[in-house]
Design a protein around this motif. Structure first.
Motif, mmCIF file in Angstrom:
data_model
loop_
_atom_site.group_PDB
_atom_site.id
_atom_site.type_symbol
_atom_site.label_atom_id
_atom_site.label_comp_id
_atom_site.label_asym_id
_atom_site.label_seq_id
_atom_site.Cartn_x
_atom_site.Cartn_y
_atom_site.Cartn_z
ATOM 1 N N LEU A 28 -73.059 -15.424 -2.436
ATOM 2 C CA LEU A 28 -71.966 -16.255 -1.954
ATOM 3 C C LEU A 28 -71.251 -16.875 -3.155
ATOM 4 N N TYR A 29 -70.006 -16.473 -3.334
ATOM 5 C CA TYR A 29 -69.201 -16.939 -4.452
ATOM 6 C C TYR A 29 -67.845 -17.391 -3.930
ATOM 7 N N MET A 30 -67.279 -18.421 -4.554
ATOM 8 C CA MET A 30 -65.914 -18.848 -4.269
ATOM 9 C C MET A 30 -65.187 -18.966 -5.594
ATOM 10 N N ALA A 31 -63.904 -18.640 -5.580
ATOM 11 C CA ALA A 31 -63.130 -18.594 -6.813
ATOM 12 C C ALA A 31 -62.123 -19.741 -6.856
ATOM 13 N N GLY A 48 -57.585 -19.726 6.568
ATOM 14 C CA GLY A 48 -57.050 -20.904 5.890
ATOM 15 C C GLY A 48 -58.118 -21.696 5.152
ATOM 16 N N ARG A 49 -59.308 -21.143 5.053
ATOM 17 C CA ARG A 49 -60.437 -21.797 4.367
ATOM 18 C C ARG A 49 -60.699 -21.068 3.053
ATOM 19 N N PRO A 50 -61.430 -21.700 2.127
ATOM 20 C CA PRO A 50 -61.744 -21.005 0.866
ATOM 21 C C PRO A 50 -62.368 -19.636 1.131
ATOM 22 N N LYS A 51 -61.863 -18.633 0.413
ATOM 23 C CA LYS A 51 -62.337 -17.250 0.584
ATOM 24 C C LYS A 51 -63.716 -17.091 -0.031
ATOM 25 N N ARG A 52 -64.587 -16.427 0.698
ATOM 26 C CA ARG A 52 -65.941 -16.153 0.211
ATOM 27 C C ARG A 52 -65.993 -14.735 -0.331
ATOM 28 N N PHE A 53 -66.625 -14.608 -1.472
ATOM 29 C CA PHE A 53 -66.810 -13.299 -2.092
ATOM 30 C C PHE A 53 -68.304 -13.009 -2.135
ATOM 31 N N GLN A 54 -68.673 -11.720 -2.173
ATOM 32 C CA GLN A 54 -70.078 -11.339 -2.188
ATOM 33 C C GLN A 54 -70.580 -10.984 -3.576
ATOM 34 N N SER A 55 -69.678 -10.909 -4.562
ATOM 35 C CA SER A 55 -70.090 -10.597 -5.926
ATOM 36 C C SER A 55 -68.985 -10.993 -6.900
ATOM 37 N N ILE A 56 -69.336 -11.065 -8.159
ATOM 38 C CA ILE A 56 -68.353 -11.345 -9.202
ATOM 39 C C ILE A 56 -67.382 -10.174 -9.304
#
Length: 103
Positions: A28-31, A48-56
């Motif tokens: 779980l990553y956020m940029a 409309g919420r912070p986007k979640r990423f699964q990896s760098i």
């Protein structure tokens, strides 16, 4: 708090001064980007919420068109919450990632 839409910052004419990829849990990553003197998280257009990423790598791919001057991975350890330890201190680990060498 400022937010940035991915479609507005993932363009060739965009120069991101600093990208901080916050690591919260396994996968779980956020940029957070500093663009145009405005620091804010990248938001998901559908929620409309912070986007979640699964990896760098997923963050890097999402910003593949933009020029990123500095990029860091930021992680806070939960070990300072152990019983019997001293008062909470800032234990943020910030590691340099990818980016261009432009001044």
């Amino acid at each position: 708090m400022e937010f940035h839409r991915l479609e507005h910052i993932n363009r060739q004419d965009v120069h991101i001064d600093e990208l901080v990829v916050h690591s919260y849990e396994m996968g779980l990553y956020m940029a957070e980007v500093d663009f145009d003197s405005r620091k804010g998280f990248i938001i998901d257009d559908s929620t409309g919420r912070p986007k979640r990423f699964q990896s760098i790598e997923q963050v890097k791919d999402a910003l593949s068109e933009a020029t990123i001057r500095k990029a860091y991975l930021s992680h806070q350890s939960a070990y300072d919450e152990m019983v019997g330890t001293a008062d909470k201190v800032d234990n943020t680990l910030k590691v340099a990632l990818f980016g261009s060498s432009e001044p």
